[in-house]
Design a protein around this motif. Sequence first.
Motif, PDB file in Angstrom:
ATOM      1  N   SER A  27       0.831  -1.208   0.000  1.00 37.43           N
ATOM      2  CA  SER A  27       0.000   0.000   0.000  1.00 37.43           C
ATOM      3  C   SER A  27       0.867   1.261   0.000  1.00 37.43           C
ATOM      4  N   ASP A  28       2.118   1.150   0.461  1.00 36.71           N
ATOM      5  CA  ASP A  28       3.057   2.279   0.394  1.00 36.71           C
ATOM      6  C   ASP A  28       3.287   2.690  -1.059  1.00 36.71           C
ATOM      7  N   VAL A  29       3.557   1.698  -1.900  1.00 33.71           N
ATOM      8  CA  VAL A  29       3.844   1.968  -3.319  1.00 33.71           C
ATOM      9  C   VAL A  29       2.587   2.500  -4.020  1.00 33.71           C
ATOM     10  N   LEU A  30       1.428   1.905  -3.697  1.00 33.73           N
ATOM     11  CA  LEU A  30       0.176   2.346  -4.332  1.00 33.73           C
ATOM     12  C   LEU A  30      -0.131   3.795  -3.975  1.00 33.73           C
ATOM     13  N   MET A  31       0.108   4.171  -2.730  1.00 31.25           N
ATOM     14  CA  MET A  31      -0.151   5.557  -2.302  1.00 31.25           C
ATOM     15  C   MET A  31       0.878   6.517  -2.895  1.00 31.25           C
ATOM     16  N   GLU A  32       2.108   6.077  -3.013  1.00 34.54           N
ATOM     17  CA  GLU A  32       3.158   6.954  -3.539  1.00 34.54           C
ATOM     18  C   GLU A  32       2.885   7.322  -5.001  1.00 34.54           C
ATOM     19  N   PHE A  33       2.428   6.339  -5.787  1.00 34.39           N
ATOM     20  CA  PHE A  33       2.275   6.586  -7.226  1.00 34.39           C
ATOM     21  C   PHE A  33       0.835   6.862  -7.643  1.00 34.39           C
ATOM     22  N   ASP A  34      -0.137   6.355  -6.906  1.00 34.14           N
ATOM     23  CA  ASP A  34      -1.552   6.611  -7.168  1.00 34.14           C
ATOM     24  C   ASP A  34      -1.890   6.380  -8.650  1.00 34.14           C
ATOM     25  N   TYR A  35      -1.511   5.230  -9.168  1.00 36.54           N
ATOM     26  CA  TYR A  35      -1.747   4.912 -10.581  1.00 36.54           C
ATOM     27  C   TYR A  35      -3.242   4.823 -10.863  1.00 36.54           C
ATOM     28  N   PRO A  36      -3.755   5.615 -11.825  1.00 32.89           N
ATOM     29  CA  PRO A  36      -5.206   5.563 -12.074  1.00 32.89           C
ATOM     30  C   PRO A  36      -5.660   4.228 -12.656  1.00 32.89           C
ATOM     31  N   ASN A  37      -4.763   3.505 -13.317  1.00 32.22           N
ATOM     32  CA  ASN A  37      -5.182   2.277 -14.007  1.00 32.22           C
ATOM     33  C   ASN A  37      -5.042   1.019 -13.155  1.00 32.22           C
ATOM     34  N   LYS A  59      12.667   6.934  -0.369  1.00 34.67           N
ATOM     35  CA  LYS A  59      12.207   6.346  -1.630  1.00 34.67           C
ATOM     36  C   LYS A  59      10.814   6.879  -1.963  1.00 34.67           C
ATOM     37  N   TYR A  60      10.226   7.639  -1.029  1.00 36.50           N
ATOM     38  CA  TYR A  60       8.814   8.045  -1.118  1.00 36.50           C
ATOM     39  C   TYR A  60       8.677   9.566  -1.070  1.00 36.50           C
ATOM     40  N   PRO A  61       9.173  10.299  -2.075  1.00 33.70           N
ATOM     41  CA  PRO A  61       9.104  11.764  -2.001  1.00 33.70           C
ATOM     42  C   PRO A  61       7.675  12.305  -1.963  1.00 33.70           C
ATOM     43  N   ILE A  87      15.313  14.014  -0.772  1.00 39.41           N
ATOM     44  CA  ILE A  87      16.414  13.478  -1.570  1.00 39.41           C
ATOM     45  C   ILE A  87      16.056  12.033  -1.861  1.00 39.41           C
ATOM     46  N   LYS A  88      15.880  11.724  -3.134  1.00 41.80           N
ATOM     47  CA  LYS A  88      15.387  10.387  -3.509  1.00 41.80           C
ATOM     48  C   LYS A  88      16.534   9.387  -3.513  1.00 41.80           C
ATOM     49  N   LEU A  89      16.372   8.326  -2.734  1.00 43.18           N
ATOM     50  CA  LEU A  89      17.311   7.206  -2.753  1.00 43.18           C
ATOM     51  C   LEU A  89      16.509   5.942  -3.057  1.00 43.18           C
ATOM     52  N   SER A  90      17.204   4.894  -3.526  1.00 41.30           N
ATOM     53  CA  SER A  90      16.507   3.636  -3.819  1.00 41.30           C
ATOM     54  C   SER A  90      16.688   2.610  -2.720  1.00 41.30           C
ATOM     55  N   GLY A  91      17.583   2.856  -1.786  1.00 38.43           N
ATOM     56  CA  GLY A  91      17.809   1.928  -0.687  1.00 38.43           C
ATOM     57  C   GLY A  91      18.845   2.524   0.251  1.00 38.43           C
ATOM     58  N   ARG A 121      19.149  14.970   7.759  1.00 40.59           N
ATOM     59  CA  ARG A 121      18.970  14.637   9.186  1.00 40.59           C
ATOM     60  C   ARG A 121      17.864  13.588   9.345  1.00 40.59           C
ATOM     61  N   TYR A 122      16.872  13.665   8.461  1.00 39.97           N
ATOM     62  CA  TYR A 122      15.704  12.793   8.590  1.00 39.97           C
ATOM     63  C   TYR A 122      15.657  11.790   7.451  1.00 39.97           C
ATOM     64  N   ILE A 123      15.069  10.638   7.725  1.00 37.56           N
ATOM     65  CA  ILE A 123      14.767   9.690   6.649  1.00 37.56           C
ATOM     66  C   ILE A 123      13.294   9.287   6.777  1.00 37.56           C
ATOM     67  N   VAL A 124      12.708   8.881   5.659  1.00 41.27           N
ATOM     68  CA  VAL A 124      11.355   8.309   5.691  1.00 41.27           C
ATOM     69  C   VAL A 124      11.461   6.967   4.991  1.00 41.27           C
ATOM     70  N   ASP A 125      11.239   5.896   5.767  1.00 45.43           N
ATOM     71  CA  ASP A 125      11.470   4.556   5.225  1.00 45.43           C
ATOM     72  C   ASP A 125      10.548   3.554   5.914  1.00 45.43           C
ATOM     73  N   LEU A 126      10.504   2.342   5.350  1.00 45.36           N
ATOM     74  CA  LEU A 126       9.706   1.280   5.960  1.00 45.36           C
ATOM     75  C   LEU A 126      10.401   0.768   7.209  1.00 45.36           C
ATOM     76  N   VAL A 127       9.591   0.515   8.223  1.00 49.21           N
ATOM     77  CA  VAL A 127      10.096  -0.066   9.465  1.00 49.21           C
ATOM     78  C   VAL A 127       9.239  -1.289   9.779  1.00 49.21           C
ATOM     79  N   SER A 128       9.923  -2.395  10.081  1.00 49.95           N
ATOM     80  CA  SER A 128       9.178  -3.584  10.493  1.00 49.95           C
ATOM     81  C   SER A 128       9.568  -3.914  11.927  1.00 49.95           C
ATOM     82  N   SER A 129      10.696  -4.584  12.114  1.00 53.78           N
ATOM     83  CA  SER A 129      11.137  -4.895  13.479  1.00 53.78           C
ATOM     84  C   SER A 129      11.827  -3.704  14.136  1.00 53.78           C
ATOM     85  N   GLY A 130      12.318  -2.762  13.345  1.00 57.14           N
ATOM     86  CA  GLY A 130      13.068  -1.617  13.880  1.00 57.14           C
ATOM     87  C   GLY A 130      14.559  -1.897  13.991  1.00 57.14           C
ATOM     88  N   SER A 131      14.978  -3.128  13.640  1.00 59.86           N
ATOM     89  CA  SER A 131      16.394  -3.458  13.867  1.00 59.86           C
ATOM     90  C   SER A 131      17.332  -2.720  12.902  1.00 59.86           C
TER      91      SER A 131
END
Length: 217
Positions: A78-88, A126-128, A145-149, A161-171
Amino acid sequence: MTTTDSLTIAVPKGRILSELMPLLEAANILPEDAFFDEHSRQLQFATSQPQVRLIRVRSFDAATFVAFGAAEIGVVGSDVLMEFDYPNIYIPLDLKIGACRLSVAAPEEVELEDMRGLSHLRAATKYPNLTRQHFARRGVQAECIKLSGAMELAPALGLSRYIVDLVSSGSTLRANGLKELETVMQVSSRLVVNRTAFKTRNAEIAELISRFREALG
Ligand code: PRP
């Protein structure tokens, strides 16, 4: 396109695959052996359903293949779907796998109040689009600043200073001296369908969706 053409399901590489396998099995879509071989360079896989094949791609690319009709069906976060919001892209099912969250993180010494006091900040992500929207809701301008990983490297190396990324376990955050400050969204994987294919091949695709729905119980 005739009904004898194969239906292609784009599935993401990586950790979601192990959660997806029981669903594929329950839906009676059993991939050929090479699909389970991480070292195989094969990208397309036959399944026990003669008309259904799988392609294994990066998670962002699974959405792209479906959005452009190169794959009729996909498994996409759902992260990818919200980021791109593809109409099709039509999103009939929450598969309730790949649960994680998209979060803002920063070095351990940064407090939430420090960030909340800013009118402008810089974040590596990865989610500007989601990042800008998240901060814009409270009047903060986010320079992305767009990074791929490997976003977690950005604060230590002075990129942001900040990042926005997926977090699961937090490790991954902990291993890089970072902490979570706030959640942008909760994430899970969705079954998605190309809207045009859903019209032109409705019976076949609706049947596949109902198999996944049954597999979910
Ligand atoms: C994701 C994400 C983080 C990590 C978080 O990357 O980008 O780096 O998982 O998980 P954790 O909180 O359990 O440590 P992933 O391993 O899926 O690979 P990627 O960098 O290729 O996206």
